[in-house]
Scaffold this motif. Sequence first.
Motif, PDB file in Angstrom:
ATOM      1  N   ALA A 189       9.631   3.208  -2.753  1.00  0.00           N
ATOM      2  CA  ALA A 189       8.196   3.454  -2.613  1.00  0.00           C
ATOM      3  C   ALA A 189       7.414   2.149  -2.701  1.00  0.00           C
ATOM      4  O   ALA A 189       6.457   1.927  -1.941  1.00  0.00           O
ATOM      5  CB  ALA A 189       7.733   4.421  -3.695  1.00  0.00           C
ATOM      6  N   ALA A 190       7.808   1.265  -3.608  1.00  0.00           N
ATOM      7  CA  ALA A 190       7.126  -0.022  -3.743  1.00  0.00           C
ATOM      8  C   ALA A 190       7.338  -0.881  -2.500  1.00  0.00           C
ATOM      9  O   ALA A 190       6.412  -1.567  -2.044  1.00  0.00           O
ATOM     10  CB  ALA A 190       7.638  -0.757  -4.986  1.00  0.00           C
ATOM     11  N   ARG A 191       8.526  -0.841  -1.927  1.00  0.00           N
ATOM     12  CA  ARG A 191       8.806  -1.609  -0.715  1.00  0.00           C
ATOM     13  C   ARG A 191       7.964  -1.109   0.454  1.00  0.00           C
ATOM     14  O   ARG A 191       7.442  -1.899   1.261  1.00  0.00           O
ATOM     15  CB  ARG A 191      10.299  -1.515  -0.375  1.00  0.00           C
ATOM     16  N   TYR A 192       7.836   0.195   0.551  1.00  0.00           N
ATOM     17  CA  TYR A 192       6.993   0.781   1.595  1.00  0.00           C
ATOM     18  C   TYR A 192       5.548   0.330   1.434  1.00  0.00           C
ATOM     19  O   TYR A 192       4.877  -0.033   2.412  1.00  0.00           O
ATOM     20  CB  TYR A 192       7.085   2.303   1.527  1.00  0.00           C
ATOM     21  N   GLU A 193       5.053   0.315   0.216  1.00  0.00           N
ATOM     22  CA  GLU A 193       3.665  -0.076  -0.037  1.00  0.00           C
ATOM     23  C   GLU A 193       3.441  -1.545   0.301  1.00  0.00           C
ATOM     24  O   GLU A 193       2.425  -1.901   0.915  1.00  0.00           O
ATOM     25  CB  GLU A 193       3.307   0.205  -1.496  1.00  0.00           C
ATOM     26  N   VAL A 194       4.384  -2.404  -0.088  1.00  0.00           N
ATOM     27  CA  VAL A 194       4.271  -3.828   0.244  1.00  0.00           C
ATOM     28  C   VAL A 194       4.223  -4.012   1.751  1.00  0.00           C
ATOM     29  O   VAL A 194       3.412  -4.783   2.293  1.00  0.00           O
ATOM     30  CB  VAL A 194       5.454  -4.615  -0.366  1.00  0.00           C
ATOM     31  N   ASN A 195       5.086  -3.297   2.468  1.00  0.00           N
ATOM     32  CA  ASN A 195       5.140  -3.401   3.916  1.00  0.00           C
ATOM     33  C   ASN A 195       3.808  -2.995   4.551  1.00  0.00           C
ATOM     34  O   ASN A 195       3.290  -3.654   5.459  1.00  0.00           O
ATOM     35  CB  ASN A 195       6.267  -2.511   4.440  1.00  0.00           C
ATOM     36  N   GLN A 196       3.210  -1.885   4.047  1.00  0.00           N
ATOM     37  CA  GLN A 196       1.956  -1.406   4.595  1.00  0.00           C
ATOM     38  C   GLN A 196       0.811  -2.379   4.323  1.00  0.00           C
ATOM     39  O   GLN A 196      -0.037  -2.617   5.192  1.00  0.00           O
ATOM     40  CB  GLN A 196       1.627  -0.023   4.021  1.00  0.00           C
ATOM     41  N   LEU A 197       0.759  -2.945   3.135  1.00  0.00           N
ATOM     42  CA  LEU A 197      -0.307  -3.885   2.802  1.00  0.00           C
ATOM     43  C   LEU A 197      -0.192  -5.176   3.605  1.00  0.00           C
ATOM     44  O   LEU A 197      -1.195  -5.840   3.877  1.00  0.00           O
ATOM     45  CB  LEU A 197      -0.285  -4.196   1.305  1.00  0.00           C
ATOM     46  N   MET A 198       0.999  -5.542   4.009  1.00  0.00           N
ATOM     47  CA  MET A 198       1.192  -6.739   4.823  1.00  0.00           C
ATOM     48  C   MET A 198       0.767  -6.505   6.266  1.00  0.00           C
ATOM     49  O   MET A 198       0.243  -7.416   6.924  1.00  0.00           O
ATOM     50  CB  MET A 198       2.654  -7.173   4.785  1.00  0.00           C
ATOM     51  N   ARG A 199       0.948  -5.277   6.763  1.00  0.00           N
ATOM     52  CA  ARG A 199       0.766  -5.027   8.190  1.00  0.00           C
ATOM     53  C   ARG A 199      -0.559  -4.374   8.552  1.00  0.00           C
ATOM     54  O   ARG A 199      -1.061  -4.569   9.667  1.00  0.00           O
ATOM     55  CB  ARG A 199       1.889  -4.109   8.689  1.00  0.00           C
ATOM     56  N   ASN A 200      -1.141  -3.564   7.640  1.00  0.00           N
ATOM     57  CA  ASN A 200      -2.244  -2.697   8.034  1.00  0.00           C
ATOM     58  C   ASN A 200      -3.526  -2.939   7.248  1.00  0.00           C
ATOM     59  O   ASN A 200      -3.506  -3.506   6.147  1.00  0.00           O
ATOM     60  CB  ASN A 200      -1.834  -1.228   7.864  1.00  0.00           C
ATOM     61  N   SER A 201      -4.610  -2.449   7.824  1.00  0.00           N
ATOM     62  CA  SER A 201      -5.898  -2.340   7.149  1.00  0.00           C
ATOM     63  C   SER A 201      -6.211  -0.870   6.954  1.00  0.00           C
ATOM     64  O   SER A 201      -5.668  -0.009   7.666  1.00  0.00           O
ATOM     65  CB  SER A 201      -7.005  -3.002   7.973  1.00  0.00           C
ATOM     66  N   PHE A 202      -7.103  -0.576   6.014  1.00  0.00           N
ATOM     67  CA  PHE A 202      -7.375   0.814   5.638  1.00  0.00           C
ATOM     68  C   PHE A 202      -8.877   1.022   5.492  1.00  0.00           C
ATOM     69  O   PHE A 202      -9.653   0.071   5.423  1.00  0.00           O
ATOM     70  CB  PHE A 202      -6.673   1.154   4.325  1.00  0.00           C
ATOM     71  N   LEU A 203      -9.270   2.285   5.448  1.00  0.00           N
ATOM     72  CA  LEU A 203     -10.653   2.592   5.124  1.00  0.00           C
ATOM     73  C   LEU A 203     -10.964   2.108   3.709  1.00  0.00           C
ATOM     74  O   LEU A 203     -10.069   2.053   2.858  1.00  0.00           O
ATOM     75  CB  LEU A 203     -10.907   4.096   5.219  1.00  0.00           C
ATOM     76  N   VAL A 204     -12.215   1.791   3.467  1.00  0.00           N
ATOM     77  CA  VAL A 204     -12.655   1.323   2.146  1.00  0.00           C
ATOM     78  C   VAL A 204     -13.722   2.297   1.653  1.00  0.00           C
ATOM     79  O   VAL A 204     -14.742   2.500   2.312  1.00  0.00           O
ATOM     80  CB  VAL A 204     -13.222  -0.103   2.216  1.00  0.00           C
ATOM     81  N   ALA A 205     -13.490   2.894   0.498  1.00  0.00           N
ATOM     82  CA  ALA A 205     -14.356   3.970   0.005  1.00  0.00           C
ATOM     83  C   ALA A 205     -15.806   3.540  -0.147  1.00  0.00           C
ATOM     84  O   ALA A 205     -16.720   4.333   0.076  1.00  0.00           O
ATOM     85  CB  ALA A 205     -13.825   4.493  -1.331  1.00  0.00           C
ATOM     86  N   SER A 206     -16.048   2.300  -0.523  1.00  0.00           N
ATOM     87  CA  SER A 206     -17.422   1.845  -0.736  1.00  0.00           C
ATOM     88  C   SER A 206     -18.138   1.525   0.575  1.00  0.00           C
ATOM     89  O   SER A 206     -19.369   1.419   0.594  1.00  0.00           O
ATOM     90  CB  SER A 206     -17.429   0.612  -1.636  1.00  0.00           C
ATOM     91  N   LEU A 207     -17.393   1.388   1.668  1.00  0.00           N
ATOM     92  CA  LEU A 207     -17.993   1.059   2.957  1.00  0.00           C
ATOM     93  C   LEU A 207     -18.004   2.226   3.931  1.00  0.00           C
ATOM     94  O   LEU A 207     -18.939   2.384   4.720  1.00  0.00           O
ATOM     95  CB  LEU A 207     -17.226  -0.107   3.617  1.00  0.00           C
TER      96      LEU A 207
END
Length: 478
Positions: free
Chosen positions: A265-283
């Motif tokens: 699960a941690a490896r998947y999260e690292v991979n996603q943070l390296m490759r993707n952008s996400f919605l930001v709750a405050s914006l």
Amino acid sequence: MFGRHSYFPFIAALVALAALTGCKPPSIEKVPETPTPTPTPATPTPKPTPIYIPDKRMEVSKLFNGMQVRTTLETEPGTTATDETEVPGSYQLDISVKVKVPRANQDLVSLSKLNPALAQVLPGLPGFLASSRVSDFYEELYRRKLNMLRRDLTRLDALLSRHNFFDCETILELENPGTKRKAVLLQADMDVDMDGSDSDRIPNVDGSSAHFQPMTSYRWPKKTTNPNPFLPSRQTRLQTLEREIAAARGLGAERVQALKDTAGAARYEVNQLMRNSFLVASLDPYVVLPGIMFDEKGNNQYSPQIGDFCIVIYQDNLYPAVVGDVGPNFQVGEASYRIAKEINARSTADNRAVTPLKVSYLIFPHTAEKPFGPPDFQKWYAKADTLLKEFGGYNGKLQLWEDLTPKPTPTPTPSPTGSASPGVTGTATQTPSITGTAAGSVTPSASPSATPTPVPLPTGSASPSVIPVASGTSVPKF
């Protein structure tokens, strides 16, 4: 002097007078003699041995989660303490949870009590309610809630709160028979979601919330080399897990497997943070729906998907949004901090925006526009306007969101230095101007000589494998 018998006429007169006035005639009594007190014995009388009388008492209180508690204490005579210690039933607690499962609201009168402006905001709604259907999602939601209560009966501190049990008024499947436009109406409260990160648009995000996650299910490929601020800590955690796995030879197979699952699960999260952008709750304005409402196979025509458009209705205001994330299966009514703050300025991660079930979420299934990218609020407004008109029109105030993405400050042009030839005003390179776009990205109008220096991504000893994820796929949160 009176004679011996001279008193008798006087006494007879008194008796006659007493009879006429109703008074009791006086009597002559002999004063009793005072009895001699009995001396108190020196030794006190022993008290009887106490007997435990059976007792039954009931008190009513309330737990921290809002659940009413009726406690009953019953006592009865027992044998010796040594004997009773060996009997489990001598000291026990009986727990009985009583819950009333609510029925789904399906009539306009009841819905209007929650929002009197609803029928005016959605003029076509009264006609659609007659042919509406209570969604299977509603029954499944409360089945999950009951399963949670059953699972946590022995943990009073973990029981679902009263508010979170009764957080959904209804889930209705609606359709405009003329345009065939379908929609799901969810009536609930509004909790606040604080998730998401996008280093392309905003370098720093407040991740202090206890339940914060840097990812949302709505994601798109990164457009810059700016590193995600939450990546280094995740890489460090992954490295720690990998070292524990390497040194776990003496541990049991179950423990080793648990470490491997956590590392995956941690490896998947690292991979996603390296490759993707996400919605930001405050914006970004988005809503969170429970996982039970998503149908990955697409067989349910009323099942929403990540990226589908949603109109959040509160009083006579309509707020365009998208389905941005997947939440717990036992809870509904959650929106991003951007929407919550617009409705209630006091909203925080720990302060619900709307507690009563007065928020309507009108979800239009299968309307997501792909590929995903940074929100374009002008396009979102136009899409919301079109969908509402297809659903029967609207009379409320449709929100046009302002882009709150921080705009970079242009670097001042440096003063020319060195000697200048006659007629030459300077040799300094022109600084590119930065123009903001509706999507929140930046468009440099730089000269060919102004080549930006790429920002390297942080590296660690771990080399996580790349796991391709389709754009818009519902992704579990860890």
